[in-house]
Design a protein around this motif. Structure first.
Motif, PDB file in Angstrom:
ATOM      1  N   GLU A   1       8.996  -5.998  19.075  1.00 11.76           N
ATOM      2  CA  GLU A   1       7.907  -5.171  19.002  1.00 11.76           C
ATOM      3  C   GLU A   1       8.154  -3.950  18.454  1.00 11.76           C
ATOM      4  OE1 GLU A   1       4.485  -5.816  19.490  1.00 11.76           O
ATOM      5  OE2 GLU A   1       5.163  -7.867  19.793  1.00 11.76           O
ATOM      6  N   ARG A   2       9.408  -3.246  18.956  1.00  8.96           N
ATOM      7  CA  ARG A   2       9.677  -2.080  18.225  1.00  8.96           C
ATOM      8  C   ARG A   2      10.130  -2.480  16.453  1.00  8.96           C
ATOM      9  NH1 ARG A   2      12.775  -1.501  23.171  1.00  8.96           N
ATOM     10  NH2 ARG A   2      14.738  -2.261  22.196  1.00  8.96           N
ATOM     11  N   VAL A   3      10.521  -3.437  16.298  1.00  9.47           N
ATOM     12  CA  VAL A   3      11.129  -3.833  14.869  1.00  9.47           C
ATOM     13  C   VAL A   3       9.818  -3.935  14.340  1.00  9.47           C
ATOM     14  CG1 VAL A   3      11.958  -5.377  13.508  1.00  9.47           C
ATOM     15  CG2 VAL A   3      13.322  -4.757  15.698  1.00  9.47           C
ATOM     16  N   LYS A   4       8.744  -4.583  14.833  1.00  9.32           N
ATOM     17  CA  LYS A   4       7.519  -4.834  14.107  1.00  9.32           C
ATOM     18  C   LYS A   4       6.708  -3.536  13.793  1.00  9.32           C
ATOM     19  CE  LYS A   4       3.178  -7.314  14.834  1.00  9.32           C
ATOM     20  NZ  LYS A   4       2.196  -8.053  15.735  1.00  9.32           N
ATOM     21  N   ALA A   5       6.899  -2.750  14.803  1.00 10.41           N
ATOM     22  CA  ALA A   5       6.096  -1.440  14.631  1.00 10.41           C
ATOM     23  C   ALA A   5       6.882  -0.496  13.548  1.00 10.41           C
ATOM     24  CB  ALA A   5       5.962  -0.451  15.952  1.00 10.41           C
ATOM     25  N   PHE A   6       8.253  -0.428  13.749  1.00 10.79           N
ATOM     26  CA  PHE A   6       9.201   0.383  12.574  1.00 10.79           C
ATOM     27  C   PHE A   6       8.864  -0.153  11.324  1.00 10.79           C
ATOM     28  CE2 PHE A   6      12.952   1.199  10.472  1.00 10.79           C
ATOM     29  CZ  PHE A   6      13.053   2.736  10.412  1.00 10.79           C
ATOM     30  N   LYS A   7       8.633  -1.595  11.124  1.00  5.83           N
ATOM     31  CA  LYS A   7       8.691  -2.089   9.796  1.00  5.83           C
ATOM     32  C   LYS A   7       7.319  -1.755   9.000  1.00  5.83           C
ATOM     33  CE  LYS A   7      10.790  -6.397   9.976  1.00  5.83           C
ATOM     34  NZ  LYS A   7      10.780  -7.894  10.114  1.00  5.83           N
ATOM     35  N   THR A   8       6.196  -1.119   9.642  1.00  3.85           N
ATOM     36  CA  THR A   8       5.085  -0.641   8.885  1.00  3.85           C
ATOM     37  C   THR A   8       5.635   0.938   8.495  1.00  3.85           C
ATOM     38  OG1 THR A   8       4.512   0.736  10.873  1.00  3.85           O
ATOM     39  CG2 THR A   8       3.518  -1.572  10.702  1.00  3.85           C
ATOM     40  N   CYS A   9       6.687   1.359   8.846  1.00  3.03           N
ATOM     41  CA  CYS A   9       7.177   2.754   8.295  1.00  3.03           C
ATOM     42  C   CYS A   9       8.357   2.601   7.194  1.00  3.03           C
ATOM     43  CB  CYS A   9       7.838   3.870   9.258  1.00  3.03           C
ATOM     44  SG  CYS A   9       6.783   3.992  10.807  1.00  3.03           S
ATOM     45  N   THR A  10       8.672   1.529   6.795  1.00  4.48           N
ATOM     46  CA  THR A  10       9.737   1.446   5.798  1.00  4.48           C
ATOM     47  C   THR A  10       9.497   1.743   4.441  1.00  4.48           C
ATOM     48  OG1 THR A  10       9.185  -1.180   5.543  1.00  4.48           O
ATOM     49  CG2 THR A  10      10.994  -0.404   7.374  1.00  4.48           C
ATOM     50  N   GLY A  11       8.301   1.423   4.103  1.00  2.00           N
ATOM     51  CA  GLY A  11       7.725   1.654   2.772  1.00  2.00           C
ATOM     52  C   GLY A  11       7.553   3.108   2.614  1.00  2.00           C
TER      53      GLY A  11
ATOM     54  N   ILE B   1       5.892  -0.128  -6.911  1.00  4.13           N
ATOM     55  CA  ILE B   1       6.755  -1.151  -6.762  1.00  4.13           C
ATOM     56  C   ILE B   1       7.068  -1.429  -5.208  1.00  4.13           C
ATOM     57  CG2 ILE B   1       9.275  -2.282  -7.119  1.00  4.13           C
ATOM     58  CD1 ILE B   1       9.382  -0.843  -9.869  1.00  4.13           C
ATOM     59  N   ILE B   2       7.469  -0.300  -4.559  1.00  3.87           N
ATOM     60  CA  ILE B   2       7.904  -0.396  -2.971  1.00  3.87           C
ATOM     61  C   ILE B   2       6.621  -0.498  -2.298  1.00  3.87           C
ATOM     62  CG2 ILE B   2       8.448   1.078  -1.067  1.00  3.87           C
ATOM     63  CD1 ILE B   2      10.485   2.719  -3.058  1.00  3.87           C
ATOM     64  N   TYR B   3       5.552  -0.068  -2.678  1.00  2.63           N
ATOM     65  CA  TYR B   3       4.189  -0.272  -1.831  1.00  2.63           C
ATOM     66  C   TYR B   3       3.920  -1.832  -1.926  1.00  2.63           C
ATOM     67  CZ  TYR B   3       2.956   3.373   0.967  1.00  2.63           C
ATOM     68  OH  TYR B   3       2.838   4.268   2.010  1.00  2.63           O
ATOM     69  N   VAL B   4       3.963  -2.436  -3.063  1.00  2.00           N
ATOM     70  CA  VAL B   4       3.735  -3.744  -3.475  1.00  2.00           C
ATOM     71  C   VAL B   4       4.711  -4.735  -2.758  1.00  2.00           C
ATOM     72  CG1 VAL B   4       3.472  -5.642  -5.084  1.00  2.00           C
ATOM     73  CG2 VAL B   4       2.436  -3.490  -5.694  1.00  2.00           C
ATOM     74  N   LEU B   5       6.000  -4.546  -2.669  1.00  4.43           N
ATOM     75  CA  LEU B   5       6.988  -5.237  -2.210  1.00  4.43           C
ATOM     76  C   LEU B   5       6.955  -5.179  -0.556  1.00  4.43           C
ATOM     77  CD1 LEU B   5       9.834  -4.951  -4.724  1.00  4.43           C
ATOM     78  CD2 LEU B   5       8.252  -6.735  -4.319  1.00  4.43           C
TER      79      LEU B   5
ATOM     80  N   VAL C   1       0.773  13.531   4.189  1.00  2.00           N
ATOM     81  CA  VAL C   1      -0.421  12.728   4.618  1.00  2.00           C
ATOM     82  C   VAL C   1      -0.087  11.383   4.889  1.00  2.00           C
ATOM     83  CG1 VAL C   1      -2.607  11.849   3.933  1.00  2.00           C
ATOM     84  CG2 VAL C   1      -1.749  14.014   2.824  1.00  2.00           C
ATOM     85  N   LEU C   2       0.878  10.455   4.382  1.00  4.13           N
ATOM     86  CA  LEU C   2       1.266   9.398   4.826  1.00  4.13           C
ATOM     87  C   LEU C   2       1.975   9.373   6.042  1.00  4.13           C
ATOM     88  CD1 LEU C   2       2.061   7.647   1.184  1.00  4.13           C
ATOM     89  CD2 LEU C   2       0.103   6.976   2.786  1.00  4.13           C
ATOM     90  N   SER C   3       2.843  10.329   6.216  1.00  3.85           N
ATOM     91  CA  SER C   3       3.776  10.357   7.456  1.00  3.85           C
ATOM     92  C   SER C   3       2.750  10.726   8.478  1.00  3.85           C
ATOM     93  CB  SER C   3       4.541  11.698   7.129  1.00  3.85           C
ATOM     94  OG  SER C   3       5.294  11.943   8.307  1.00  3.85           O
ATOM     95  N   PHE C   4       1.663  11.707   8.343  1.00  2.00           N
ATOM     96  CA  PHE C   4       0.601  11.864   9.369  1.00  2.00           C
ATOM     97  C   PHE C   4       0.018  10.545   9.936  1.00  2.00           C
ATOM     98  CE2 PHE C   4      -3.811  12.425  10.501  1.00  2.00           C
ATOM     99  CZ  PHE C   4      -3.775  13.400  11.595  1.00  2.00           C
ATOM    100  N   ASP C   5      -0.409   9.775   8.698  1.00  3.67           N
ATOM    101  CA  ASP C   5      -1.039   8.545   9.266  1.00  3.67           C
ATOM    102  C   ASP C   5       0.021   7.557  10.036  1.00  3.67           C
ATOM    103  OD1 ASP C   5      -3.045   6.082   8.427  1.00  3.67           O
ATOM    104  OD2 ASP C   5      -1.113   5.331   7.817  1.00  3.67           O
ATOM    105  N   ARG C   6       1.322   7.439   9.735  1.00  3.81           N
ATOM    106  CA  ARG C   6       2.085   6.758  10.270  1.00  3.81           C
ATOM    107  C   ARG C   6       2.168   7.064  11.637  1.00  3.81           C
ATOM    108  NH1 ARG C   6       1.835   2.267   9.943  1.00  3.81           N
ATOM    109  NH2 ARG C   6      -0.266   2.828   9.121  1.00  3.81           N
ATOM    110  N   VAL C   7       2.562   8.419  12.089  1.00  2.98           N
ATOM    111  CA  VAL C   7       2.825   8.896  13.454  1.00  2.98           C
ATOM    112  C   VAL C   7       1.628   8.754  14.290  1.00  2.98           C
ATOM    113  CG1 VAL C   7       2.175  11.217  12.951  1.00  2.98           C
ATOM    114  CG2 VAL C   7       4.045  10.934  14.453  1.00  2.98           C
TER     115      VAL C   7
END
Length: 327
Positions: free
Chosen positions: A240-250, A294-298, A124-130
């Protein structure tokens, strides 16, 4: 009906055991230190996931579809920890190795359902990110609260149905030889292999569950990030690519924590010492619920900012009460 009558067809006396013996941690040296570690994991998991849910409930700015999925992930992690860890500690730490037949099947049902939902929540979270990265202008229309809630409800129904079938097929087995389950809980594989009659249906549902719970979710997530990578390659600036990808790191961290240990356990199953295998499998079940909050908070800026706002409001409220309190 054919499966249910297989014991009769083979003239095998049907024996339904009154109890099972959970032997996974028996004989492992210094295992009590691991139980202490499990206690700390359980406490951190309960506190961390409860904190994430409370923050999402209290902060109206976190009512987006994405955070409905995050809330469901935290809720599933909390429930899975509560279903698994206390019972494992009770069995192993207090030597309650005997578990009744019905309690064992109930224990298996809740553990398997909630552990399956952990994988489905990542889908579900993967669907949201894509959707957020490939269709940023249409994200609000494509990913609504209704869509996310429908996905969560569908996956819960799928997890419950799969587990009910797996548990139901175990009731047709005759346990005429051994009742010792070589695992740390009422595990489906070690349990059906104790059956004296035809275990083919149990093997088939176990194989199907691996495909539906592990194979297809992982394939969807990998495919999603291939699409994300393709979309990011079209963005003109590197920043901009890095900024967009950072939303997926968690999310990527959660995927790695959940799937890599499981893949490791299956790939190296024949060469791993049985004690190490049981420890590894237990870690794959208890570590993700602890690490996910922990991952989502950080790594999630919105949750960190929400925590700051809530703490600031709490401190200001206390200062206001202190200021108005008569001397």
């Amino acid at each position: 009906m054919e499966f249910l009558n297989s014991a009769v067809e083979k003239n095998t006396t049907f024996v339904q055991s009154a109890y099972f013996i959970i032997s996974g941690f028996i004989g492992i040296p210094n295992i009590r230190y691991y139980f202490v570690f499990l206690c700390f994991i359980y406490i951190f998991s309960v506190v961390g996931n409860s904190l994430v849910m409370i923050v999402i409930i209290l902060d109206r700015m976190l009512r987006s579809p994405k955070y409905i999925a995050v809330f469901n992930l935290a809720l599933t992690d909390l429930l899975s920890s509560c279903a698994l860890v206390p019972k494992v500690l009770d069995i192993s730490l207090f030597n309650h190795y005997y578990i009744s037949y019905n309690n064992c099947l109930t224990f298996m049902f809740f553990c398997f359902t909630l552990i399956s939902m952990q994988a489905f929540n990542l889908v579900v979270l993967s669907f949201d990110r894509v959707m957020a990265i490939m269709y940023p202008l249409h994200y609000q229309m494509r990913v609504s609260h209704k869509v996310i809630l429908s996905l969560i409800a569908f996956f819960f129904l799928l997890a419950i149905t799969l587990t009910l079938i797996a548990v139901g097929l175990l009731t047709r087995l005759s346990f005429c030889k051994s009742v010792i389950i070589q695992s740390y809980y009422c595990d489906h594989g070690p349990m059906y292999r104790l059956g004296c009659n035809d275990v083919t249906p149990n093997y088939m549902i176990g194989f199907l569950a691996i495909i539906l719970v592990l194979g297809l979710p992982l394939a969807f997530i990998v495919g999603s990030y291939c699409c994300i990578g393709y979309s990011l390659s079209k963005i003109s600036t590197f920043r901009e690519r890095v900024k967009a990808f950072k939303t997926c790191t968690g999310h990527l961290s959660l995927v790695a924590i959940y799937f890599l240990p499981v893949i490791f356990a299956y790939v190296f199953w024949p060469v791993i010492h049985p004690n190490a295998r049981i420890i590894n499998l237990s870690m794959t079940s208890v570590m993700p619920p602890m690490l996910n909050p922990i991952i989502y908070v950080l790594q999630t800026q919105e949750i960190k900012e929400s925590l700051r706002r809530l703490l600031k409001a709490r401190v200001q409220a206390k200062l206001e009460v202190f200021r108005l309190k008569p001397l």
